[in-house]
Every structure is written in structure tokens, then in C-alpha cells.
Design a protein around this motif. Sequence first.
Motif, PDB file in Angstrom:
ATOM      1  N   GLY B  12       0.826  -1.210   0.000  1.00 18.43           N
ATOM      2  CA  GLY B  12       0.000   0.000   0.000  1.00 18.43           C
ATOM      3  C   GLY B  12       0.860   1.260   0.000  1.00 18.43           C
ATOM      4  O   GLY B  12       0.563   2.235  -0.699  1.00 18.43           O
ATOM      5  N   LEU B  13       1.928   1.214   0.740  1.00 23.14           N
ATOM      6  CA  LEU B  13       2.817   2.373   0.817  1.00 23.14           C
ATOM      7  C   LEU B  13       3.475   2.621  -0.534  1.00 23.14           C
ATOM      8  O   LEU B  13       3.512   3.759  -1.028  1.00 23.14           O
ATOM      9  CB  LEU B  13       3.879   2.124   1.891  1.00 23.14           C
ATOM     10  CG  LEU B  13       4.930   3.215   2.038  1.00 23.14           C
ATOM     11  CD1 LEU B  13       4.296   4.500   2.531  1.00 23.14           C
ATOM     12  CD2 LEU B  13       6.054   2.779   2.953  1.00 23.14           C
ATOM     13  N   ALA B  14       3.959   1.540  -1.156  1.00 23.55           N
ATOM     14  CA  ALA B  14       4.609   1.688  -2.456  1.00 23.55           C
ATOM     15  C   ALA B  14       3.636   2.262  -3.480  1.00 23.55           C
ATOM     16  O   ALA B  14       3.995   3.138  -4.276  1.00 23.55           O
ATOM     17  CB  ALA B  14       5.148   0.343  -2.917  1.00 23.55           C
ATOM     18  N   VAL B  15       2.396   1.795  -3.446  1.00 19.37           N
ATOM     19  CA  VAL B  15       1.385   2.301  -4.382  1.00 19.37           C
ATOM     20  C   VAL B  15       1.168   3.793  -4.145  1.00 19.37           C
ATOM     21  O   VAL B  15       1.151   4.596  -5.082  1.00 19.37           O
ATOM     22  CB  VAL B  15       0.059   1.524  -4.223  1.00 19.37           C
ATOM     23  CG1 VAL B  15      -1.045   2.202  -5.028  1.00 19.37           C
ATOM     24  CG2 VAL B  15       0.250   0.089  -4.664  1.00 19.37           C
ATOM     25  N   LEU B  37      -5.070  11.167   3.647  1.00 13.68           N
ATOM     26  CA  LEU B  37      -5.206  11.539   5.054  1.00 13.68           C
ATOM     27  C   LEU B  37      -6.608  11.196   5.561  1.00 13.68           C
ATOM     28  O   LEU B  37      -6.766  10.679   6.673  1.00 13.68           O
ATOM     29  CB  LEU B  37      -4.922  13.036   5.243  1.00 13.68           C
ATOM     30  CG  LEU B  37      -3.443  13.450   5.166  1.00 13.68           C
ATOM     31  CD1 LEU B  37      -3.315  14.971   5.247  1.00 13.68           C
ATOM     32  CD2 LEU B  37      -2.637  12.802   6.287  1.00 13.68           C
ATOM     33  N   ALA B  38      -7.609  11.497   4.711  1.00 12.46           N
ATOM     34  CA  ALA B  38      -8.985  11.201   5.112  1.00 12.46           C
ATOM     35  C   ALA B  38      -9.149   9.700   5.332  1.00 12.46           C
ATOM     36  O   ALA B  38      -9.758   9.258   6.320  1.00 12.46           O
ATOM     37  CB  ALA B  38      -9.951  11.706   4.043  1.00 12.46           C
ATOM     38  N   ASN B  39      -8.582   8.951   4.410  1.00 12.98           N
ATOM     39  CA  ASN B  39      -8.656   7.493   4.509  1.00 12.98           C
ATOM     40  C   ASN B  39      -8.024   6.996   5.818  1.00 12.98           C
ATOM     41  O   ASN B  39      -8.622   6.221   6.564  1.00 12.98           O
ATOM     42  CB  ASN B  39      -7.951   6.893   3.280  1.00 12.98           C
ATOM     43  CG  ASN B  39      -7.829   5.383   3.386  1.00 12.98           C
ATOM     44  OD1 ASN B  39      -8.743   4.729   3.875  1.00 12.98           O
ATOM     45  ND2 ASN B  39      -6.689   4.860   2.960  1.00 12.98           N
ATOM     46  N   ILE B  40      -6.812   7.501   6.100  1.00 10.74           N
ATOM     47  CA  ILE B  40      -6.108   7.041   7.305  1.00 10.74           C
ATOM     48  C   ILE B  40      -6.892   7.432   8.559  1.00 10.74           C
ATOM     49  O   ILE B  40      -7.069   6.637   9.478  1.00 10.74           O
ATOM     50  CB  ILE B  40      -4.682   7.623   7.364  1.00 10.74           C
ATOM     51  CG1 ILE B  40      -3.875   7.155   6.154  1.00 10.74           C
ATOM     52  CG2 ILE B  40      -3.971   7.216   8.638  1.00 10.74           C
ATOM     53  CD1 ILE B  40      -2.531   7.808   5.998  1.00 10.74           C
ATOM     54  N   ARG B  41      -7.406   8.640   8.530  1.00  9.70           N
ATOM     55  CA  ARG B  41      -8.155   9.132   9.680  1.00  9.70           C
ATOM     56  C   ARG B  41      -9.343   8.210   9.962  1.00  9.70           C
ATOM     57  O   ARG B  41      -9.604   7.836  11.105  1.00  9.70           O
ATOM     58  CB  ARG B  41      -8.648  10.551   9.398  1.00  9.70           C
ATOM     59  CG  ARG B  41      -8.581  11.466  10.616  1.00  9.70           C
ATOM     60  CD  ARG B  41      -9.185  12.815  10.268  1.00  9.70           C
ATOM     61  NE  ARG B  41      -8.300  13.578   9.392  1.00  9.70           N
ATOM     62  CZ  ARG B  41      -7.527  14.575   9.826  1.00  9.70           C
ATOM     63  NH1 ARG B  41      -7.540  14.911  11.082  1.00  9.70           N
ATOM     64  NH2 ARG B  41      -6.761  15.246   8.994  1.00  9.70           N
ATOM     65  N   LYS B  56       1.116  -0.042  11.161  1.00  6.81           N
ATOM     66  CA  LYS B  56       2.462   0.300  10.720  1.00  6.81           C
ATOM     67  C   LYS B  56       2.427   0.968   9.355  1.00  6.81           C
ATOM     68  O   LYS B  56       3.074   1.992   9.118  1.00  6.81           O
ATOM     69  CB  LYS B  56       3.311  -0.978  10.659  1.00  6.81           C
ATOM     70  CG  LYS B  56       4.712  -0.770  10.145  1.00  6.81           C
ATOM     71  CD  LYS B  56       5.484  -2.059  10.071  1.00  6.81           C
ATOM     72  CE  LYS B  56       5.142  -2.810   8.796  1.00  6.81           C
ATOM     73  NZ  LYS B  56       6.005  -3.984   8.573  1.00  6.81           N
ATOM     74  N   LYS B  57       1.623   0.405   8.473  1.00  3.86           N
ATOM     75  CA  LYS B  57       1.558   0.926   7.113  1.00  3.86           C
ATOM     76  C   LYS B  57       1.047   2.369   7.116  1.00  3.86           C
ATOM     77  O   LYS B  57       1.621   3.254   6.477  1.00  3.86           O
ATOM     78  CB  LYS B  57       0.634   0.041   6.268  1.00  3.86           C
ATOM     79  CG  LYS B  57       0.593   0.438   4.809  1.00  3.86           C
ATOM     80  CD  LYS B  57      -0.287  -0.496   3.996  1.00  3.86           C
ATOM     81  CE  LYS B  57      -1.745  -0.279   4.335  1.00  3.86           C
ATOM     82  NZ  LYS B  57      -2.639  -1.242   3.669  1.00  3.86           N
ATOM     83  N   TYR B  58      -0.034   2.601   7.883  1.00  2.00           N
ATOM     84  CA  TYR B  58      -0.605   3.949   7.879  1.00  2.00           C
ATOM     85  C   TYR B  58       0.332   4.952   8.554  1.00  2.00           C
ATOM     86  O   TYR B  58       0.496   6.085   8.096  1.00  2.00           O
ATOM     87  CB  TYR B  58      -1.977   3.949   8.548  1.00  2.00           C
ATOM     88  CG  TYR B  58      -3.007   3.176   7.743  1.00  2.00           C
ATOM     89  CD1 TYR B  58      -3.162   3.440   6.381  1.00  2.00           C
ATOM     90  CD2 TYR B  58      -3.800   2.195   8.321  1.00  2.00           C
ATOM     91  CE1 TYR B  58      -4.076   2.735   5.627  1.00  2.00           C
ATOM     92  CE2 TYR B  58      -4.724   1.488   7.571  1.00  2.00           C
ATOM     93  CZ  TYR B  58      -4.852   1.751   6.220  1.00  2.00           C
ATOM     94  OH  TYR B  58      -5.755   1.061   5.469  1.00  2.00           O
ATOM     95  N   VAL B  59       0.951   4.541   9.623  1.00  5.98           N
ATOM     96  CA  VAL B  59       1.896   5.440  10.304  1.00  5.98           C
ATOM     97  C   VAL B  59       3.042   5.779   9.344  1.00  5.98           C
ATOM     98  O   VAL B  59       3.486   6.929   9.256  1.00  5.98           O
ATOM     99  CB  VAL B  59       2.429   4.779  11.600  1.00  5.98           C
ATOM    100  CG1 VAL B  59       3.649   5.514  12.119  1.00  5.98           C
ATOM    101  CG2 VAL B  59       1.342   4.764  12.658  1.00  5.98           C
ATOM    102  N   ILE B  93       9.180   1.172  13.155  1.00  3.39           N
ATOM    103  CA  ILE B  93       8.456   2.263  12.499  1.00  3.39           C
ATOM    104  C   ILE B  93       7.899   3.219  13.553  1.00  3.39           C
ATOM    105  O   ILE B  93       7.935   4.438  13.402  1.00  3.39           O
ATOM    106  CB  ILE B  93       7.307   1.712  11.630  1.00  3.39           C
ATOM    107  CG1 ILE B  93       7.860   0.876  10.467  1.00  3.39           C
ATOM    108  CG2 ILE B  93       6.438   2.850  11.106  1.00  3.39           C
ATOM    109  CD1 ILE B  93       8.503   1.659   9.370  1.00  3.39           C
ATOM    110  N   GLY B  94       7.405   2.656  14.647  1.00  6.88           N
ATOM    111  CA  GLY B  94       6.884   3.496  15.721  1.00  6.88           C
ATOM    112  C   GLY B  94       7.952   4.455  16.214  1.00  6.88           C
ATOM    113  O   GLY B  94       7.736   5.664  16.310  1.00  6.88           O
ATOM    114  N   TYR B  95       9.146   3.931  16.477  1.00  9.17           N
ATOM    115  CA  TYR B  95      10.238   4.778  16.956  1.00  9.17           C
ATOM    116  C   TYR B  95      10.638   5.807  15.911  1.00  9.17           C
ATOM    117  O   TYR B  95      10.925   6.963  16.239  1.00  9.17           O
ATOM    118  CB  TYR B  95      11.449   3.921  17.342  1.00  9.17           C
ATOM    119  CG  TYR B  95      11.417   3.409  18.765  1.00  9.17           C
ATOM    120  CD1 TYR B  95      11.320   4.310  19.817  1.00  9.17           C
ATOM    121  CD2 TYR B  95      11.502   2.061  19.062  1.00  9.17           C
ATOM    122  CE1 TYR B  95      11.300   3.859  21.126  1.00  9.17           C
ATOM    123  CE2 TYR B  95      11.477   1.604  20.375  1.00  9.17           C
ATOM    124  CZ  TYR B  95      11.377   2.518  21.405  1.00  9.17           C
ATOM    125  OH  TYR B  95      11.355   2.087  22.702  1.00  9.17           O
TER     126      TYR B  95
END
Lengths: 201, 926
Positions: B12-15, B37-41, B56-59, B93-95
Motif C-alpha cells: 500500500g505504501l509503495a502504491v 489523510l482522510a482514509n487514514i483518519r 504500521k503501514k498507515y503510520v 516504524i513506531g520509533y
Amino acid sequence: MRKEEKKKEKKKEGKRRRSSTFSVCACSSETELMRFMLLFSRQGKLRLQKWYTATAERDKKKMVRELMQIVLARKPKMCSFLEWRDLKIVYKRYASLYFCCAIEEQDNELITLEVIHRFVELLDKYFGSVCELDIIFNFEKAYFILDEFLMGGEIQDTSKKSVLKAIEQSDLLQEVTWAPNFHPLILQVGLLQGLLHMGYI
Amino acid sequence: MPAVSKGDGMRGLAVFISDIRNCKSKEAEIKRINKELANIRSKFKGDKALDGYSKKKYVCKLLFIFLLGHDIDFGHMEAVNLLSSNKYTEKQIGYLFISVLVNSNSDLIRLINNAIKNDLASRNPTFMNLALHCIANVGSREMAEAFASEIPRILVAGDTMDSVKQSAALCLLRLYRSSPELVPLGEWTARVVHLLNDQHLGVVTAATSLITTLAQKNPDDFKTSISLAVARLSRIVTSASIDLQDYTYYFVAAPWLSVKLLRLLQCYPPPEDAALRGRLTECLETILNKAQEPPKSKKVQHSNAKNAVLFEAISLIIHHDSEPTLLVRACNQLGQFLQHRETNLRYLALESMCTLASSEFSHEAVKTHMETVINALKTERDVSVRQRAVDLLYAMCDRSNAKQIVAEMLRYLETADYSIREEIVLKVAILAEKYAVDYTWYVDTILNLIRIAGDYVSEEVWYRVIQIVINRDDVQGYAAKTVFEALQAPACHENLVKVGGYILGEFGNLIAGDSRSSPLVQFNLLHSKFHLCSVPTRALLLSAYIKFINLFPEVKATIQDVLRSDSQLRNADVELQQRAVEYLRLSCVASTDILATVLEEMPPFPERESSILAKLKKKKGPGNLPDINNARRNVNGSSEHTETNEVTNQGSTPSFTDLLNLNSSPSTGASLLVDAFSDSATPASIDVNEENFPRFVCKNNGVLYENLLLQVGLRSEYRQNLGRIYVFYGNKTSAQFLNFSSSVTSPDTLKTQLNVHNKAVDPIVDGGAQVQQILNIECVSDFTDAPVLNIQFRYGGTLQNIAVKLPVMLNKFFQPTEMTSQDFFQRWKQLGAPQQEVQKIFKAKHPMDKEVTKAKILGFGVALLEGVDPNSENFVGAGIIHTKSTQVGCLLRLEPNTQAQMYRLTLRTSRDTVSQRLCELLSEQF
């Protein structure tokens, strides 16, 4: 005789600007502290930024813009160092990417150039003849590699093997589903073809 | 290639990233981002709990968006959740998110710190490293407070893994830099020093960085590191290149560690222990020797790493500044680099040599490379390298090579980059002054400067040349001749006209004997430039003209005609018009004697630091200027200047620039002229002189009175209802004043209001000397009149009687009072009775400058209250007048009207006489 020497020494010490221990301490010159590192493309797109001192977001943007303009305007044969504000900028171009570090006045420029080079080598080893796209699509990896190499603006480990081992270990930890024989890092150790691809322009 | 598919591949990130890359416009990009952003929210807010991977992906997407330069205001919580994940990649990724987008939200910080604490305690080195990295990346105070005591423990614990030790050392270093007070030195410090002995070179490298920073601030606590560092360094430089295995970088043994060790040693003076010192010298020699060996690789990395160590070694040699042989060797090595084909090395060699030039041992050795450096100035294609060359030439300059270096710099100036011209001009001016053996050379050099780079010659530079010419009578004739010749050029820079005008006005007579430079020729030459010049220059030329009238009576008529023309007498510019009118009048009414006195040659300037040097320092910052000022010898150091000059100058003209600064308030030169002029209109001598009285309303120091014989200066201080005035009487003549006496008298009414005690002064004042008298003053009640200072003395057989109004005014007994807006208006209302308020509307006599007005009100003695008046253009002040019998509160308000050039001043005090008097005093000031 000895006394006289000492006297002379003292006199000189008073004269010199960055001389004796105590005067150095008073002016609290920091050593080898890299202020920030930037990677940007020839088109002026910022690809990676790492700040080692607290800087306001707005100032960062302003500094990046200003610095990109200066560096991109420089001609190929010019020297890799320049004075900018109260900092020294050390930069080098690898293919389409500029690697640019800000260090302090009294820091060692040449070793900083090699910090850049070592970082490029690490990226190259990890991605296998790294190109700008690798850094765009795997930006988080690029940050991990940089973090493994530099910490708080200081070199953490200069050994390529140690750094790569650390990254490799973390990759192993990533997914359980990984094929056991898939170890790109180990396959590529010793190959520098990536760097040859990139050339030094 | 495994490259992109590598790792955990978040599709998803690569796309998303390729979508962004495919956006044709900025707008499209923003649209795509907003959609994401709307999607992630919605995903974050949704009811369905997200699995770790999605989180992880959304962050990660948010992070990407942030790094593109967009603001992110959510997702922090999700990132913090990732920190406690068991999966390494999620934690990682969190860090990363936390360290890039740290938020000062205190709840979050507590959660983050908690997660870090858990990871530090996990004993899993990978997790510990992540946590340490996060602390180092954020480096905030909160984190320092939470972990500053924990990290040293991890660092020195016996069972800590090497990689964790490295991270801990650098993490501690980061915290120490941002909040040193939170990292107290302790029992761990000694053990940290011993990390220099560690087997693992990575640990040694990280520890050296930490120790260097700690040693800079606490040198005594880390003295033991010197011997360990030398030992380590010695082992590295003598090792065969393969010994250190992976720490060998392009055939150079541990270059990073070597540089760091050499840097650490620069925190200390040369080791006292002879053996240790010998060992270090050996190391440095080995490093210098290696530079001469043929390279082991053609790769630039090899030479860079090798030279990085070499330059650091040279820095240490310069820092120690104690081994002449090493210094000279260093210098020779740098000399080789000056001609190296690598631009980088040439740049660094020039830079490094600059510091070598200030060492007494290597100064001469540096000088041998002068030709090469001059050549660099001519041939380098990179302006930053040329700049270094200029710096080095400046640093290596001394009496022996000054002429050549200055000449080369001048030559370079003609083609120099615009960005560095001003600095070169300053440097040339300083060197020319400092090493001038004969001043004709100095004058030539400065005139050349003006010719070549007139636009970059700042005022300081041309002021300075005039200062020097005036102070050195051996060069005046030559200067006059040279400027006269220079002015012949059809087009010359305005700065040259200024210098020419000033010098010919002072010393034109020295070349007037030659018919080719007769007075009329000189005048016509100057006047031919007049119309091309700006107002300040024209004003200066007018002064030169009136000086000409004095020097050369034969051109008086010609000059009077010029002054009389409409373009002068009716000039739109007030300053020019005033000068024309006054000079014309002066030339008509004054006798030759008066004229000669008024227009006398300028007195020598007092000795002071060169204004140019000060300017260069300001430009470069104090640290960047080579030690040139230490040995600085001032050329205009004529010893005739004693304290007389110092003190008499205190009030009137504190700096040279004022003398020439045509836009500032009247300076001595000008006021002398004006004084004489007004004297001739009212030829009274016994009358009480109160001309300078108003000048002292808003200030306490300055020249109260001056005539041909005597100068009276004042310095006064007041506290509450008491005051003390120091009066300085300066004898301007070369003969003695006899029967000198001075006393203070007051009119009868004043005697009850103000007590003045004066001590007697010495009855003889030698020629050129100065005596001081102290007056003590006590204010009994409010008063209007002023006491009179009576001075009597005998000079050349005649008795001189001088009476001057002593500037003791009611406002001197002010104590400023700060108050809030509310208090002010409350009191203002309380003082509303008609006799308590005095108001005056008057026309501005001086330009209406806000800062000047502020200064005057403060000088008047009240506190300036900001933000009280709703109109920010107005000034509001408050203070209390202290008298022995009572205290009078006082409020004032000044309203400027810039359009009408008027002021309205309102004063309210509890006593009508006070209001009245204060209003009179203050309204005269604007």
C-alpha cells in the motif's frame, strides 16, 4: 632554563586564541557534531533529512531551501566545502543525488566527506547498486541505515560489517515468513558494483 | 534485484508513493494526499481494531506525507502503540515516527518514556538500541530527566553488549550536550575513560566522542584520558594496514578513531610527562611521514581518509604550538598541498596555513609560500578558495612583505567577486595602515582603493585616511598633491571627492605655490565635481569652500559668488541652504582674524582603535580574525593627546565619525562656526551665557562653554534631591591662566530653593592643562531659575570674566516611576484640576524621529511607559521630583503629529509651578 621555558609558554598561551585547556573549555567548542544531513536530487527534491540539533520546522524548511539553492548552483570542479552562516557545509554528488552535511567551524571536512561516502556504501550494499528510487520507495530503510551508522551526529561504528550486521539482524527479525536462504546482504558483501554504477561526478 | 521487494514490503505504501510521484501538479499532489489523510483518519477512528501491520503501514504513510513537507496532526497515538508491539518492524516504524515527529504533548511523552523504559530493561540488544536511538534523536529535556541516570549504568555495566555500549555512549553524549546539568559526573566517569582501552574499536570510537565532549567541559576529571589516547593512537599509526581488519578504510587504519583521538588531545596542553610527550611526537611524526609515502590506492577515499588524519594532526601541532620542527614540517606539508590538483586539499591547506601564520615558530615558514598563494589568487576558479587565499595573505603579512601583498590584493580587487570586495577593501586598508613605513605609500594605497573599488570603500575607510593625514604633518603636503592629481580624472568616485574636498580644504595651501595647482585651479577642480555629488558630499564641499576663503583671500570673491547663487542660497535641501547662508554671511562679516580662528586647521584626532579594524571584526566575528591586532601599532599615535582631549571630548564629540557625519546634531566643528557667528551678532561677554543650557536638559555631560581660551566641560550625577557636578576647565592656550577662580551665585529667590556648594580651584592653570571643580547641590524645593557659574582669570595681562548659566534644572531631580496603564489613568484623572495641567502645542525644531524622542524623554528623567497610550505614536512618561521638603508626582504625555510637524505636550503634576517649569524645559527639546 626550564623555568624560562615555562614562562615563555605561559606568555604564548595568553596570546593564542584557542590555546590552553581552560580557554578551550571556556569557549565550549563542540567537536565533530554534525548539525544535519540532507539528501536532495538535482531537481531540488529533498529525499532525506536528518537533524541532530533541535530546530524549528519553519527554520528547517528555510535552511533546506537556501542550502539547496547554493549547492545546486556550484560547478562540478569546485571544492566540496563552503562556509554558510556559522557552519561549514560539506557536500558531494553521487549520480543524481547530493549528499550534504553541516558541521561546525573547527570540524574535520575530509573525514566528513568520508562519512558521506561510507553512508553511500552502506546504502549501496543494502539495496544493491542503490539509486534515487530505492531511497524514495524505501525511505524508512534509508533512515534506519543512517541511524545505525550515525547517532546524534556522531559516527556509531565505522566498520561497514558491524553496521550491515545490525541492519541484517533487524531484517531477520522482520518477518517469520522469510525464506531462510534469502540473505541479499551476505550475497553482496564485497561487491562494489553499485558504486561503480554511480560514479563520482 | 532484491532491492525494492526487500524487507517487509508494504505494498500500500509503495502504491501511494508512486501515485504521488505520478502527480502532474502540486494541486494534484495535495488532492491525493488529502484523500489519503482522510482514509487514514477514518481507519484510525473506525470501530474495527487495526492489526499491527495496517497500523504500521498507515503510520509510515503519515511519515512520508510529513517528510514531503505537509503538516501532520494525528497518528501520534497509533505510533506510540506500535512501540509496545512485539514485532520488531512495527516497533521500529513506531520509533522512527516518534523521533521525526516528536510532539510535546505530555501524555504522549509519558507513554513514550514508558515504552523506552521497557525496551531498555528488555535485555534484548536490538530493542535496547532502538530505545537508545529514540532518546538520542529526540534528546528533549523530559527524556534527559527520565534517562540521564540510567544510561551511564548501561554504558559501564560489564554484561552490556558492545553494540549497546556504542549506542549508550553516543546517547549520553547527546543528552550531555542538550542538558549537561542533568548528567552529573560520577563514579562512572573513570570507567568511561577506560573504554579507550576496549578491545572493540567501535566502542572505542563512540567512547572517544563522549570523552572529548566531557573533557572539554571538565578537563581535570578526564586528564587520565591523555595517556590512554596517546597509547591508542600510537598503536593505530604503527599498525600494518590489515591489522585492524574492518576498521581499515581504503588502506588507512581507523581514520575516524584517529581523528577523534587527535581531537581529544586538543583539549589539553602538551603532556607534561616527557616519555608520553615523546611518544605523541613520534605519532605525529609518523603521520607526517606517511603523507610522503606513495599512496596505497588511487581512490580518492584513500587520500581523503589519510589527509583527514594528517590535517587533524596538524591542528594538534598548531594547538600545542611548542615543537618548532613539527610546526615547520606541517607548514611544508601544507605547502605541498597548495599546489595539489585536488581543489579540496588546496582549500584546506590555505585554511590551515592561516592558523600556522600566527605562530611565531612557523610564521617565517608560511611566508615562503607567498608566491604560491598569490598565484592561487590569480588562478583559482572557485571563489571560496580565492577567499581563503586572501585570508592567508592577510595573516602572513608583516612589515617585510606588506608592500607586495597589498599590491597583489589591490590587483586582485579589480577582478574580485563582488561578494568579497568589501572585505578585501577593509583588509587592504588595515594592512596599509598597520605596516606603513612611509605614509605616502599609505595615502597612495587608499586612493587606489577608492579608485578601484570606490563603492566598497565604507565610510570608516575614508574617515581613517583623513584622521591619519591630519595627525601626521609629514604627509599632508603629499596627500594634498596626490588627491589633487587624482581629482583630475574625468570620472572619479564620490568617495574620492569627499577625501579630496576635506584634504584640500585643510591643506590646499601646501600646494598652492605651484601655478598648476593655484587656489583658483583647486577650487574650480573641486567645484566641477559638485553637481554630480550627493547632498552630504556637497555639504562637505561647501565647508571646504569656506576653508578656502580663509586659506586664500584671493578666491574669496569667486567663492562668494558661488555661495550667493540661487542654487545654493535657495537650495531645497535645508542643510545645504543653511551652510550656504551661514558661510556666505560669515565670509562677509567676520574679520580675517576671526575667520582664521574659526576656520583653523582641524586639531589632531585622539588616539583610538582603528574604526576599520572594528568593522572587520564585526564582519567576521571576533574569533575569525587572525591575531593581527595583538601586535597592532597605531600609526596616528602622536603623544600630544593627553587626558585633556579625552575629557573635553566626552560630551561633545565622542567619536571621529561624528565630526564628519553631516546628518547628526551639530558637532564641534560646525558649532564652533555657529557660535562665532552668533557671537558677532551679539557681542556681549559679561552677560550670562546660556547658549548651551538647553542642551543639558536631557543629558548630564558635555561641553558647557567654549571660547578661544577656555573650554568648560561638565559631568553631573543626581540622586533623589542631591546632585554633584564635576566641572572641567581646560586651558586651550599654551600660556598660564593666573588668578583663576570660579564660583556659583544664585538669584535671591533661588537661594532658598537650591543649595550649591563649590570648592575652590587652583588659581593657576597651566597652558594645555585642565583643572576640575566639584559642585554639590541640594534641592530644597521646586525652583525655576538656574544658578550662574562665574569664572575669572587673567590671561596675557587682561582679566577675563565669564558667566555661564549652570544647567541645574528641576527635572534633574526626577526618579522614574514604572506603572501600569490602569494606575496611570487613575492618577491622570486625579490630577485633573485646571491649574495642575499645563499644555503646550509647538512646532518641531528637529526631525521627528521616534527613537531620538524616546531617548530625550528618558534623558529628561521620567520612565517611558510602553503600551499605555492607545495610540502607539504617542509617548507617555511618569516620574517623581524629589526635593528636600516634598515629592511631586508627575505625568506627561507627548503627542507628535508628523503631518503638521507639531507636538502637543501635556504635563500633570500636583503643583502648578512644577507643571509649568517642566513644560517649559521639555518643550524646547523637540
